[in-house]
Write a protein that holds these residues in place. Structure first.
Motif, PDB file in Angstrom:
ATOM      1  N   MET A 127       0.827  -1.203   0.000  1.00  0.00           N
ATOM      2  CA  MET A 127       0.000   0.000   0.000  1.00  0.00           C
ATOM      3  C   MET A 127       0.866   1.260   0.000  1.00  0.00           C
ATOM      4  O   MET A 127       0.572   2.227  -0.715  1.00  0.00           O
ATOM      5  CB  MET A 127      -0.928   0.001   1.220  1.00  0.00           C
ATOM      6  N   ALA A 128       1.922   1.267   0.800  1.00  0.00           N
ATOM      7  CA  ALA A 128       2.771   2.459   0.894  1.00  0.00           C
ATOM      8  C   ALA A 128       3.553   2.708  -0.390  1.00  0.00           C
ATOM      9  O   ALA A 128       3.883   3.865  -0.696  1.00  0.00           O
ATOM     10  CB  ALA A 128       3.736   2.314   2.072  1.00  0.00           C
ATOM     11  N   PRO A 132      -0.133   6.928  -5.531  1.00  0.00           N
ATOM     12  CA  PRO A 132      -0.971   7.711  -4.597  1.00  0.00           C
ATOM     13  C   PRO A 132      -2.445   7.704  -4.958  1.00  0.00           C
ATOM     14  O   PRO A 132      -3.303   7.842  -4.083  1.00  0.00           O
ATOM     15  CB  PRO A 132      -0.379   9.126  -4.697  1.00  0.00           C
ATOM     16  N   GLY A 133      -2.755   7.516  -6.235  1.00  0.00           N
ATOM     17  CA  GLY A 133      -4.154   7.550  -6.637  1.00  0.00           C
ATOM     18  C   GLY A 133      -4.974   6.371  -6.149  1.00  0.00           C
ATOM     19  O   GLY A 133      -6.201   6.495  -5.986  1.00  0.00           O
ATOM     20  N   LEU A 138      -7.276   1.295  -1.442  1.00  0.00           N
ATOM     21  CA  LEU A 138      -6.699   0.211  -0.653  1.00  0.00           C
ATOM     22  C   LEU A 138      -7.005   0.388   0.834  1.00  0.00           C
ATOM     23  O   LEU A 138      -7.306  -0.585   1.535  1.00  0.00           O
ATOM     24  CB  LEU A 138      -5.188   0.147  -0.878  1.00  0.00           C
ATOM     25  N   LEU A 139      -6.936   1.622   1.318  1.00  0.00           N
ATOM     26  CA  LEU A 139      -7.307   1.880   2.710  1.00  0.00           C
ATOM     27  C   LEU A 139      -8.770   1.545   2.965  1.00  0.00           C
ATOM     28  O   LEU A 139      -9.124   1.017   4.017  1.00  0.00           O
ATOM     29  CB  LEU A 139      -7.028   3.342   3.058  1.00  0.00           C
ATOM     30  N   MET A 140      -9.631   1.857   1.996  1.00  0.00           N
ATOM     31  CA  MET A 140     -11.046   1.537   2.155  1.00  0.00           C
ATOM     32  C   MET A 140     -11.259   0.029   2.225  1.00  0.00           C
ATOM     33  O   MET A 140     -12.094  -0.459   3.001  1.00  0.00           O
ATOM     34  CB  MET A 140     -11.850   2.126   1.007  1.00  0.00           C
ATOM     35  N   LEU A 141     -10.491  -0.743   1.445  1.00  0.00           N
ATOM     36  CA  LEU A 141     -10.620  -2.194   1.491  1.00  0.00           C
ATOM     37  C   LEU A 141     -10.188  -2.740   2.847  1.00  0.00           C
ATOM     38  O   LEU A 141     -10.770  -3.718   3.339  1.00  0.00           O
ATOM     39  CB  LEU A 141      -9.770  -2.825   0.380  1.00  0.00           C
ATOM     40  N   TYR A 207       1.131   0.943   7.749  1.00  0.00           N
ATOM     41  CA  TYR A 207       1.000   1.783   6.554  1.00  0.00           C
ATOM     42  C   TYR A 207       1.321   3.238   6.874  1.00  0.00           C
ATOM     43  O   TYR A 207       2.042   3.905   6.118  1.00  0.00           O
ATOM     44  CB  TYR A 207      -0.412   1.660   5.993  1.00  0.00           C
ATOM     45  N   ALA A 208       0.794   3.749   7.987  1.00  0.00           N
ATOM     46  CA  ALA A 208       1.061   5.134   8.372  1.00  0.00           C
ATOM     47  C   ALA A 208       2.548   5.377   8.594  1.00  0.00           C
ATOM     48  O   ALA A 208       3.039   6.491   8.351  1.00  0.00           O
ATOM     49  CB  ALA A 208       0.273   5.485   9.637  1.00  0.00           C
TER      50      ALA A 208
END
Length: 321
Positions: A127-128, A132-133, A138-141, A207-208
Motif C-alpha cells: 500500500m505504501a 498515490p491515486g 486500498l485503505l477503504m478495502l 502503513y502510516a
C-alpha cells in the motif's frame, strides 16, 4: 525662535513596552496551550481508566455480603479498621485453572500478533509503495470489514467452518476428502477468527509509518551495493519499528481479553481469561474473584508496557548523548 523642549517618552507606553507585552502574552498562551494539550488526555485517562480501575480493585479486595460489598474502612471499639481481602489473589496464584487460562490467553494473543504481522507487513508495504491515486481505495478495502457488525462477521466464519459449512462442502464436492474436516471449535478456528478480526489494526499503523519513509534511503543503499533484501532488513524494518510496535500492541492487548471469538469459534473447551471472567461474574456470581482476575490481567499488560517505555526512554537518552 526657540523650539519647545520635547517631553520625555513614557517607557511604559512606548513601542518597546508594547513588544514586551506582546511577547509576554505569546509566552503565556504557549504555556497554556501546552498544558491544555497535555491536560486533556490526562483527564481522559484518569476518568476512563484510573477511576474504573480503582473501583474494580476495591471490589477485588472487598468482602461480599449477598449483593452488597462491605466497606473497607470501619469503626470497631473506637478504632478505625482497614479490612482488605487478599485471599482472591492468593487463590489465583495457587489454582492451576487461572494460571492455565492466563498462559493460554497469552499464547493465542502472541500467535495472533505474529500472524497478523506476517500478513499485514507485506500488505502495508504494498500500500505504501503503490500509486498515490489508488491508496485511498486500498485503505477503504482494509477498513471495509468495520462497516459490518462484529458479531455478524464472526457468525459468518462459524457458517464457513462448520462440518457442513461452505469450505467442507466445496472440498467434498471436489473429491479431495472423504469426510468433513473438523475445523470448528478448534485452536485453528479460534486463531483464524482473531487474525481476521484484528488484522486491520496491524495494517493501518504499519502503513502510516511506511508511507512516510524516505525512498531516497533505499536508493542510496542500492548505490552502495546493498541487495534489495539487505536494504529491507537494514533500512525499512528499523525505520518501521514504531509501526510494528504500535500494531503489535493494538492486536495483542485486545486479543488477550477476547471473549466473543473464543466463545463462538473456539468452543466450550477453549480456556481463555475472558471466558473465566464471564463465568466468575455471571455463573458463579463471585464479583470479588472476577475483579481480582481482571486486575491481574490489566497488570499483565501494564507492567510490560511500563518496562518497555522505560527501556525506550533510556535508549533515546543514550542516542542523544
Amino acid at each position: 525662535m526657540k523650539s519647545s523642549p520635547t517631553s520625555p517618552r513614557d517607557p511604559t507606553t512606548g513601542p518597546a513596552s508594547q513588544i514586551a507585552d506582546a511577547g509576554w502574552l505569546d509566552v503565556l498562551m504557549s504555556r497554556l496551550g501546552r498544558r491544555f494539550v497535555i491536560g486533556v488526555p490526562f483527564v481522559f485517562l484518569v476518568m476512563f481508566f484510573a477511576l474504573p480501575f480503582l473501583v474494580v480493585f476495591k471490589i477485588s479486595v472487598s468482602e461480599m455480603d449477598n449483593v452488597v460489598f462491605k466497606d473497607l474502612l470501619g469503626f470497631h471499639d473506637g478504632l478505625l479498621v482497614l479490612q482488605i481481602k487478599l485471599s482472591n489473589y492468593l487463590f489465583i496464584v495457587q489454582d492451576d485453572l487461572y494460571v492455565r487460562a492466563y498462559l493460554s490467553s497469552i499464547k493465542f494473543a502472541a500467535l495472533t500478533t505474529v500472524i497478523c504481522l506476517a500478513i499485514g507487513y507485506p500488505f502495508a508495504y504494498f500500500m505504501a509503495r503503490s500509486r498515490p491515486g489508488i491508496r485511498p481505495a486500498l485503505l477503504m478495502l482494509v477498513m471495509l470489514p468495520f462497516w459490518t457488525s462484529f458479531l455478524l462477521r464472526v457468525y459468518a466464519w462459524k457458517m464457513l467452518l462448520a462440518d457442513n459449512g461452505v469450505f467442507n462442502n466445496i472440498v467434498l464436492a471436489l473429491g479431495l476428502i472423504d469426510q468433513p474436516l473438523k475445523m470448528m471449535n478448534t485452536p485453528f478456528s479460534l486463531t483464524l477468527g482473531m487474525v481476521y478480526t484484528y488484522l486491520p489494526f496491524m495494517v493501518l499503523p504499519l502503513y502510516a509509518n511506511l508511507v512516510k519513509m524516505d525512498i531516497r534511503l533505499l536508493e542510496a543503499a542500492r548505490d552502495l551495493g546493498a541487495t534489495p533484501w539487505q536494504a529491507f532488513w537494514r533500512i525499512t524494518v528499523p525505520l518501521s519499528r514504531g509501526g510494528i510496535i504500535a500494531g503489535a500492541l493494538l492486536v495483542f492487548i485486545p486479543c488477550l481479553g477476547e471473549f466473543v471469538i473464543p466463545e463462538l469459534l473456539g468452543g466450550p473447551q477453549t480456556l481463555m481469561i475472558g471466558r473465566v471472567l464471564w463465568d466468575e461474574f455471571f455463573a458463579n456470581n463471585d464479583w470479588p474473584m472476577a475483579a481480582s482476575v481482571a486486575v491481574v490481567m490489566v497488570l499483565l499488560i501494564i507492567v510490560p508496557l511500563a518496562l518497555f517505555n522505560k527501556y525506550q526512554a533510556e535508549n533515546s537518552e543514550r542516542s542523544r548523548t
